[in-house]
Structures are given as C-alpha cells and as structure tokens.
Scaffold this motif. Structure first.
Motif: not given
Length: 357
Positions: A140-157
């Motif tokens: 979860m920590r990793l995807v939150k960081d990636v989502a602010v760096r790359l043009p992808v939408t985070l779809v966790n809650s």
C-alpha cells in the motif's frame, strides 16, 4: 420488467456521476439478503439473522461495488491505467473492470500471501501482477507513492469513489428489509467497507428514507486486529487472508462509524473464523471465504453472550465467495471424499449406512 444494469444506473442520483459519463459495469450489486434459519435455532436464541451475500458479485466479492465507480471515474478523467495493492479480492476486481474498460491494470500482491483463486482471476483478466517480498501494508505504501509519480489511478479504498460505490450495499439492505437492522456486523481489514455501509445508512436516514440506524460492529482476526489493539500492527497474520492487514487505510473513518453508531470492534481466533465458515456452509448452504465468516462468528458469539439481545434484527456482510480460497475449505472439510470401487453394491452400501436403512 426493466433490465438491471448495475449499481451506478440503479443509484445514479446518489452517486457522483454525470449525465454523459460512460459507465464501466459488470452488473454488480443486487446481491441477496438471506435469512438464516438453522444457525439461530442452534444458538437457541430468538434472533432474526441475515447475511448479505456479496460473494455473488461478478468477481466474487464486495470490491466490485467500489471498483465500478473507481474505474468509471478513472476513465472519465482520461486515465489509461489503474493501480492497486491487494490481498487478492481488490486485484481480481481491478483487473476485471480494467479489462471491461479497455485500460491496463497493475497490481501489487504479497508473495505467498494470496489465495490462488484470487491470483488466478487477476492473471486471467490480464493484469500485470507484481509479487513483493512484503505484506499488504508495504504494498500500500508503494502504490501510494507510485500514484503521485506516474499517470495511473490508484483504486484502493483511499480512492473516495470506491466508498461511494460500496455504500450502495446499505441501500439494498434497507430496501430488502423495509428498515435498517439493529446491528450490522462486518469483517474488518482495510476498514473501507464498514465506513461505506455507515455512509449509506446515514444517507438514507438523512433523507428520511429510514427511521433508525444500526450499530456497526467490526470483527478482526486476532493476529490482525489493529482496531482492537488500538494501534497499527506491523506483521499481521491470519488464515483469513482478505483481512490480513495491520495498517488500515480507513482508520479514522472506521472509528467514526463505530463511535457514531454505538457499535464496537472485537477479535476472533482463526479456529473460530473457520468454524463459522464451515457451519454456514453445512447448515445454511452458503459458501463464503474465511474472512467473510468473521462477521458471522462475531455475531454468533455476541448473541450467545447477550451483547446482541434477543429480538434483534442482525445483518452480517459476507464479503467474498468461498471459491476464492478453496484450499482452506478443503483442508477443513468434515466430509473428505471417500474412495470406493466403481460398483453399484459399494455405492448402495455407503449411502445406506449414512441414511440408516
């Protein structure tokens, strides 16, 4: 009879959807609210006990309610890829809805800590699955960081649209019962679902569509019970993989739901959770994954102790289908397959012995 097209069409006026929005749906929602008959009798208590069987959503879990909203909004905003960390169900749902939308899905899962039924779904739907040497909370920590760096939408809650979709289950409960339950019991992992149900109940109450509100009761596995302990847990462990989460992302919102409703959090051992899963399957014909059974196990224990009084109307959410984790089910089966010779006399002998003739 009008065609059912999923929760967004059904509850469009209660969701943040524009008139021209392209809806990404697999006709999720509309899951049954089933009254249990044999289990209350076994408890010896006068209780109206229901289960909201979310395992009958398209990918087999409640995650589809939130994912249809999250992916619909991602596409509306021009996103070409979605991303999530997952213990399994979120990855399966994200992969399916991304496939439906025609966009990419990237999922991070804990290596060796995901049920194969869920992994199979994510892989077959075409997601790029990345196994990490770490648990869900690390992912979860990793995807939150990636989502602010790359043009992808985070779809966790943490995505607010997820909770908007998931609140519709509370609408369905009220519509099926004609009222709100006295108690609503849920398994709690990342804590988005207990938050979303409370959102839904309060919305119908605020608009005068229901008089009462339920007490929200969240149940965790003893090895992954941060709400019960009062602090995050770094190394959660439980057989109920869907709630093996030590750092819930909806911490504050879930605490608010519990406090505002007058409910509580509690914990259950793995043997208690598995016993409830088996009891539900054997006595009521309903097959849920282990994490789901935490809600029923908690409700039964609180009914027996009198914490939930007789005469109450209780709803337990079953978050995922049992086929999500078949290995656990088979391992604890009370009736393993018998090996017999392929002869009529042998078949008759076994059946006659069982029915006493």
């Amino acid at each position: 009879m009008s065609e059912y097209n999923g929760i967004i069409e059904r509850y469009r006026e209660r969701l943040p959807i524009g008139a021209g929005t392209r809806i990404v749906s697999l006709c999720e929602g509309g899951t049954p609210l089933l009254r249990l008959h044999h289990i209350p009798a076994l408890l010896g208590k006068d209780i109206a006990l229901y289960v909201k069987y979310e395992g009958l959503n398209p990918t087999g879990s409640f995650k589809d309610r939130g994912m249809t909203m999250a992916v619909t909004k991602a596409v509306e905003e021009g996103s070409r890829a979605i991303l999530c960390a997952s213990t399994g169900n979120t990855s399966a749902s994200a992969a399916a809805y991304a496939a439906r939308a025609g966009i990419r899905a990237f999922v991070l899962i804990p290596e060796g800590k995901i049920a194969l039924g869920k992994l199979a779904q994510a892989v077959l739907h075409g997601a790029l699955v990345m196994q990490i040497q770490g648990n869900f909370d690390v992912g979860m920590r990793l995807v939150k960081d990636v989502a602010v760096r790359l043009p992808v939408t985070l779809v966790n809650s943490v995505n607010p649209y997820r909770l908007e979709g998931q609140k519709t289950a509370a609408f369905e409960v009220i519509e099926a019962l004609g009222r709100a339950p006295d108690f609503h019991c849920l398994p709690v992992g990342n804590a988005g679902n207990i938050t979303a149900y409370w959102m839904g109940y309060r919305e119908y109450h605020r608009h005068g569509l229901v008089e009462g509100l339920p007490r929200m009761c969240g149940f965790q596995a003893s090895g992954a019970a941060p709400f019960v302990r009062g602090h995050p847990i770094d190394h959660p462990e439980t057989v109920a993989t869907a709630i093996r989460i030590g750092h819930p992302q909806s911490w504050d919102l879930a605490l608010r739901a519990q406090a505002e409703s007058g409910g509580w959090f509690d914990e259950l051992s793995d043997p208690e959770i598995l016993a409830a899963q088996r009891l539900l399957a054997e006595q009521e014909g309903i097959f849920c994954e282990p994490a789901s059974a935490a809600s029923l196990a908690g409700a039964m224990r609180d009914v027996q102790r009198g914490k939930i009084p007789e005469g109450s109307l209780v709803v337990c959410t079953l978050t995922g289908h049992g086929l999500k984790d078949p290995d656990i089910a088979i391992a604890q089966s009370s009736a393993p397959p018998l090996k017999i010779e392929a002869r009529l006399a042998e078949v008759e002998r076994v059946i006659a012995g069982e029915i006493g003739s």
